[in-house]
Motif scaffolding. Structure first.
Motif, PDB file in Angstrom:
ATOM      1  N   HIS A 182      15.590 -48.910 -37.567  1.00 46.37           N
ATOM      2  CA  HIS A 182      16.701 -49.721 -38.240  1.00 46.37           C
ATOM      3  C   HIS A 182      16.159 -50.652 -38.803  1.00 46.37           C
ATOM      4  CE1 HIS A 182      17.061 -52.321 -35.101  1.00 46.37           C
ATOM      5  NE2 HIS A 182      16.911 -51.271 -34.055  1.00 46.37           N
ATOM      6  N   ASP A 183      17.039 -51.217 -39.723  1.00 42.86           N
ATOM      7  CA  ASP A 183      16.618 -52.541 -40.430  1.00 42.86           C
ATOM      8  C   ASP A 183      16.900 -53.760 -39.341  1.00 42.86           C
ATOM      9  OD1 ASP A 183      16.102 -51.816 -42.862  1.00 42.86           O
ATOM     10  OD2 ASP A 183      18.272 -51.794 -43.263  1.00 42.86           O
ATOM     11  N   LEU A 184      16.275 -54.776 -39.448  1.00 42.06           N
ATOM     12  CA  LEU A 184      16.082 -56.080 -38.516  1.00 42.06           C
ATOM     13  C   LEU A 184      17.386 -56.935 -38.721  1.00 42.06           C
ATOM     14  CD1 LEU A 184      12.458 -56.949 -38.369  1.00 42.06           C
ATOM     15  CD2 LEU A 184      13.674 -55.201 -36.679  1.00 42.06           C
ATOM     16  N   ILE A 185      17.877 -57.447 -37.762  1.00 41.68           N
ATOM     17  CA  ILE A 185      18.870 -58.474 -37.816  1.00 41.68           C
ATOM     18  C   ILE A 185      18.118 -59.842 -38.120  1.00 41.68           C
ATOM     19  CG2 ILE A 185      20.533 -59.712 -36.812  1.00 41.68           C
ATOM     20  CD1 ILE A 185      21.056 -57.429 -34.965  1.00 41.68           C
ATOM     21  N   ARG A 186      18.398 -60.384 -39.356  1.00 44.83           N
ATOM     22  CA  ARG A 186      17.834 -61.777 -39.561  1.00 44.83           C
ATOM     23  C   ARG A 186      18.908 -62.761 -39.898  1.00 44.83           C
ATOM     24  NH1 ARG A 186      12.724 -60.395 -41.233  1.00 44.83           N
ATOM     25  NH2 ARG A 186      12.356 -58.210 -41.856  1.00 44.83           N
ATOM     26  N   ASP A 187      18.247 -64.140 -39.574  1.00 45.65           N
ATOM     27  CA  ASP A 187      19.065 -65.115 -39.826  1.00 45.65           C
ATOM     28  C   ASP A 187      19.298 -65.587 -41.511  1.00 45.65           C
ATOM     29  OD1 ASP A 187      16.797 -66.474 -40.681  1.00 45.65           O
ATOM     30  OD2 ASP A 187      16.570 -67.722 -38.868  1.00 45.65           O
ATOM     31  N   ASP A 188      20.031 -66.835 -41.794  1.00 41.93           N
ATOM     32  CA  ASP A 188      20.339 -67.028 -43.146  1.00 41.93           C
ATOM     33  C   ASP A 188      19.109 -67.214 -44.003  1.00 41.93           C
ATOM     34  OD1 ASP A 188      22.858 -66.830 -42.590  1.00 41.93           O
ATOM     35  OD2 ASP A 188      23.302 -68.851 -41.929  1.00 41.93           O
ATOM     36  N   ASN A 189      17.792 -67.619 -43.332  1.00 43.43           N
ATOM     37  CA  ASN A 189      16.758 -67.891 -43.976  1.00 43.43           C
ATOM     38  C   ASN A 189      15.860 -66.539 -44.162  1.00 43.43           C
ATOM     39  OD1 ASN A 189      17.212 -70.704 -44.363  1.00 43.43           O
ATOM     40  ND2 ASN A 189      16.538 -71.137 -42.236  1.00 43.43           N
ATOM     41  N   GLY A 190      16.251 -65.504 -43.529  1.00 43.77           N
ATOM     42  CA  GLY A 190      15.456 -64.473 -43.699  1.00 43.77           C
ATOM     43  C   GLY A 190      14.361 -64.205 -42.476  1.00 43.77           C
ATOM     44  N   ARG A 191      14.614 -64.831 -41.367  1.00 40.28           N
ATOM     45  CA  ARG A 191      13.630 -64.677 -40.262  1.00 40.28           C
ATOM     46  C   ARG A 191      14.257 -63.817 -39.461  1.00 40.28           C
ATOM     47  NH1 ARG A 191      12.776 -70.477 -38.114  1.00 40.28           N
ATOM     48  NH2 ARG A 191      14.874 -70.486 -38.258  1.00 40.28           N
ATOM     49  N   ARG A 192      13.659 -62.901 -38.778  1.00 36.26           N
ATOM     50  CA  ARG A 192      14.303 -61.982 -37.857  1.00 36.26           C
ATOM     51  C   ARG A 192      14.691 -62.679 -36.477  1.00 36.26           C
ATOM     52  NH1 ARG A 192      10.970 -59.383 -33.971  1.00 36.26           N
ATOM     53  NH2 ARG A 192       8.741 -59.956 -34.074  1.00 36.26           N
ATOM     54  N   LEU A 193      15.317 -62.296 -35.929  1.00 34.86           N
ATOM     55  CA  LEU A 193      16.074 -62.913 -34.855  1.00 34.86           C
ATOM     56  C   LEU A 193      15.228 -62.279 -33.642  1.00 34.86           C
ATOM     57  CD1 LEU A 193      19.787 -62.823 -34.774  1.00 34.86           C
ATOM     58  CD2 LEU A 193      18.164 -64.424 -35.711  1.00 34.86           C
ATOM     59  N   GLU A 240      11.671 -37.076 -21.333  1.00 39.35           N
ATOM     60  CA  GLU A 240      12.266 -35.848 -22.051  1.00 39.35           C
ATOM     61  C   GLU A 240      13.111 -36.480 -23.240  1.00 39.35           C
ATOM     62  OE1 GLU A 240      14.031 -32.850 -19.866  1.00 39.35           O
ATOM     63  OE2 GLU A 240      12.339 -32.062 -19.147  1.00 39.35           O
ATOM     64  N   VAL A 241      12.597 -37.671 -23.842  1.00 34.47           N
ATOM     65  CA  VAL A 241      13.160 -38.498 -25.069  1.00 34.47           C
ATOM     66  C   VAL A 241      13.162 -37.475 -26.294  1.00 34.47           C
ATOM     67  CG1 VAL A 241      13.321 -40.375 -26.436  1.00 34.47           C
ATOM     68  CG2 VAL A 241      13.155 -40.717 -23.654  1.00 34.47           C
ATOM     69  N   THR A 242      14.376 -37.320 -26.978  1.00 35.28           N
ATOM     70  CA  THR A 242      14.308 -36.451 -28.137  1.00 35.28           C
ATOM     71  C   THR A 242      14.331 -37.259 -29.404  1.00 35.28           C
ATOM     72  OG1 THR A 242      16.568 -36.056 -28.221  1.00 35.28           O
ATOM     73  CG2 THR A 242      15.102 -34.284 -27.032  1.00 35.28           C
ATOM     74  N   HIS A 243      14.908 -38.520 -29.192  1.00 35.94           N
ATOM     75  CA  HIS A 243      15.286 -39.400 -30.375  1.00 35.94           C
ATOM     76  C   HIS A 243      14.919 -40.856 -30.012  1.00 35.94           C
ATOM     77  CE1 HIS A 243      17.432 -35.731 -31.548  1.00 35.94           C
ATOM     78  NE2 HIS A 243      17.595 -36.414 -32.862  1.00 35.94           N
ATOM     79  N   VAL A 244      14.003 -41.585 -30.671  1.00 35.57           N
ATOM     80  CA  VAL A 244      13.770 -42.828 -30.453  1.00 35.57           C
ATOM     81  C   VAL A 244      14.356 -43.715 -31.579  1.00 35.57           C
ATOM     82  CG1 VAL A 244      11.628 -44.620 -30.352  1.00 35.57           C
ATOM     83  CG2 VAL A 244      11.605 -42.396 -29.151  1.00 35.57           C
ATOM     84  N   VAL A 245      15.287 -44.749 -31.240  1.00 34.42           N
ATOM     85  CA  VAL A 245      15.655 -45.853 -32.157  1.00 34.42           C
ATOM     86  C   VAL A 245      15.459 -46.987 -31.810  1.00 34.42           C
ATOM     87  CG1 VAL A 245      18.027 -46.542 -33.075  1.00 34.42           C
ATOM     88  CG2 VAL A 245      17.628 -44.218 -32.026  1.00 34.42           C
ATOM     89  N   ARG A 246      14.761 -47.696 -32.607  1.00 30.91           N
ATOM     90  CA  ARG A 246      14.016 -49.120 -32.667  1.00 30.91           C
ATOM     91  C   ARG A 246      13.971 -49.455 -33.896  1.00 30.91           C
ATOM     92  NH1 ARG A 246       8.321 -46.772 -30.092  1.00 30.91           N
ATOM     93  NH2 ARG A 246       7.359 -46.049 -31.883  1.00 30.91           N
ATOM     94  N   GLY A 247      13.542 -51.105 -34.129  1.00 27.45           N
ATOM     95  CA  GLY A 247      13.549 -51.850 -35.149  1.00 27.45           C
ATOM     96  C   GLY A 247      12.164 -51.489 -36.153  1.00 27.45           C
ATOM     97  N   MET A 248      12.647 -51.885 -37.344  1.00 24.85           N
ATOM     98  CA  MET A 248      11.523 -51.426 -38.434  1.00 24.85           C
ATOM     99  C   MET A 248      10.165 -52.408 -37.998  1.00 24.85           C
ATOM    100  SD  MET A 248      10.846 -49.777 -41.122  1.00 24.85           S
ATOM    101  CE  MET A 248      12.558 -49.210 -41.783  1.00 24.85           C
ATOM    102  N   ASP A 249      10.216 -53.466 -37.386  1.00 26.77           N
ATOM    103  CA  ASP A 249       9.082 -53.862 -37.051  1.00 26.77           C
ATOM    104  C   ASP A 249       7.997 -52.928 -36.136  1.00 26.77           C
ATOM    105  OD1 ASP A 249      11.092 -54.084 -34.834  1.00 26.77           O
ATOM    106  OD2 ASP A 249       9.829 -55.696 -33.927  1.00 26.77           O
ATOM    107  N   LEU A 250       8.537 -52.029 -35.629  1.00 24.90           N
ATOM    108  CA  LEU A 250       7.498 -51.008 -34.841  1.00 24.90           C
ATOM    109  C   LEU A 250       7.287 -50.045 -35.844  1.00 24.90           C
ATOM    110  CD1 LEU A 250       9.264 -51.487 -31.346  1.00 24.90           C
ATOM    111  CD2 LEU A 250       6.793 -52.169 -32.080  1.00 24.90           C
ATOM    112  N   PHE A 251       7.728 -49.698 -36.902  1.00 29.36           N
ATOM    113  CA  PHE A 251       7.243 -48.506 -37.869  1.00 29.36           C
ATOM    114  C   PHE A 251       6.184 -48.061 -37.939  1.00 29.36           C
ATOM    115  CE2 PHE A 251       6.634 -46.389 -41.736  1.00 29.36           C
ATOM    116  CZ  PHE A 251       7.499 -45.449 -41.838  1.00 29.36           C
ATOM    117  N   ASP A 252       5.121 -49.168 -38.073  1.00 28.02           N
ATOM    118  CA  ASP A 252       3.491 -48.888 -38.368  1.00 28.02           C
ATOM    119  C   ASP A 252       2.872 -48.598 -36.920  1.00 28.02           C
ATOM    120  OD1 ASP A 252       3.240 -49.267 -40.933  1.00 28.02           O
ATOM    121  OD2 ASP A 252       2.969 -51.314 -40.969  1.00 28.02           O
TER     122      ASP A 252
END
Length: 262
Positions: free
Chosen positions: A218-229, A184-196
């Motif tokens: 939500h936005d993804l956490i990325r390293d200094d080179n822009g790659r997602r962790l 009975e989940v009402t709100h799902v919070v997950r990364g932007m990589d799963l948007f599509d």
């Protein structure tokens, strides 16, 4: 977010791929999250213990003529997409967009065999509901608003997704839809990589008569080179930060949940 909404934060162990499941890794999840100050009701839902529920839904969808077995390997799909077209191969949220090699002209009547890879027949859904069928979900993340899309857009950009993988008895897409409904989940919070991929889940909810939760990507956490962790980047694991002397507050500041001095 769950606390502010007077709700309950849930933890789920998504372990349908047993080849990638390890007891020590699961224990590390608990340890890291508790260290960050999170708590959740127990026992946690474990997908490997819900295979019967997934099987029942697969049989129901098959009986409606909406699934078909697929025997194509990834190499087969890649070869089919390579000829005769030129240019980049089409990729969707479920990987390469399936070209329909095994898709039957009519809904299959023979029962599927245990261990079959099963795909959702979007063309068959379009025959019954129309390719112009409009679907939507409420998004509260950076792309805030009502996200609308049509079945034809799904056919063009997603394709016939896999709902049961050989040797697993289900897939991520089917499992999370059924698990969210069961809990009975009402709100799902997950990364932007799963948007599509959420569009796949909303379509499944529609054809199975399940209410869609509210989503926050939500936005993804990325390293200094822009790659997602990612999990493969073990040097960035929470345990490493913990062992290096970081605190839960410093982790929150690092990912932008708090500002310096608050």
């Amino acid at each position: 977010m769950a606390t502010k909404a007077n709700g309950e934060f849930l933890l789920r162990i998504e372990d349908i791929d047993q080849s990638r499941a390890r007891a020590e890794w699961e224990e590390l999840i608990y340890k890291d999250l508790r260290w960050l100050g999170l708590s959740w009701p127990t026992p946690v839902m474990r997908q490997s213990e819900r295979l019967e529920a997934y099987s029942e839904s697969l049989h129901a969808l098959h009986n409606q003529g909406l699934l078909y077995p697929c025997r194509c390997s990834r190499a087969d799909i890649k070869a089919a997409l390579n000829a005769p077209q030129e240019g980049a191969m089409p990729v969707g949220p479920d990987g390469l967009i399936y070209p329909g090699t095994c898709r039957p002209k009519n809904a299959p009547t023979q029962p599927f065999a245990p261990g079959d890879t099963l795909r959702l027949n979007l063309n068959e859904i379009a025959k019954r509901h129309g390719a112009e069928l409009e679907l939507s979900f409420l998004e509260t993340g950076p792309q805030n608003g009502r996200i609308k899309f049509t079945l034809q857009e799904m056919i063009d950009t997603v394709g016939d997704v896999v709902l049961a993988r050989a040797g697993m008895g289900t897939s991520y897409h089917l499992a999370v839809v059924l698990d969210d409904a069961a809990q009975e989940v009402t709100h799902v919070v997950r990364g932007m990589d799963l948007f599509d991929a959420t569009k796949i889940h909303v379509l499944l909810q529609h054809i199975m008569g399940i209410s869609s939760p509210i989503y926050h990507h939500h936005d993804l956490i990325r390293d200094d080179n822009g790659r997602r962790l990612a999990k493969r980047d073990d040097a960035r694991a929470i345990r490493t930060y913990r062992q290096d002397g970081h605190t839960p507050d410093s982790i929150r500041q690092m990912v932008g949940l708090t500002s310096s001095g608050t």
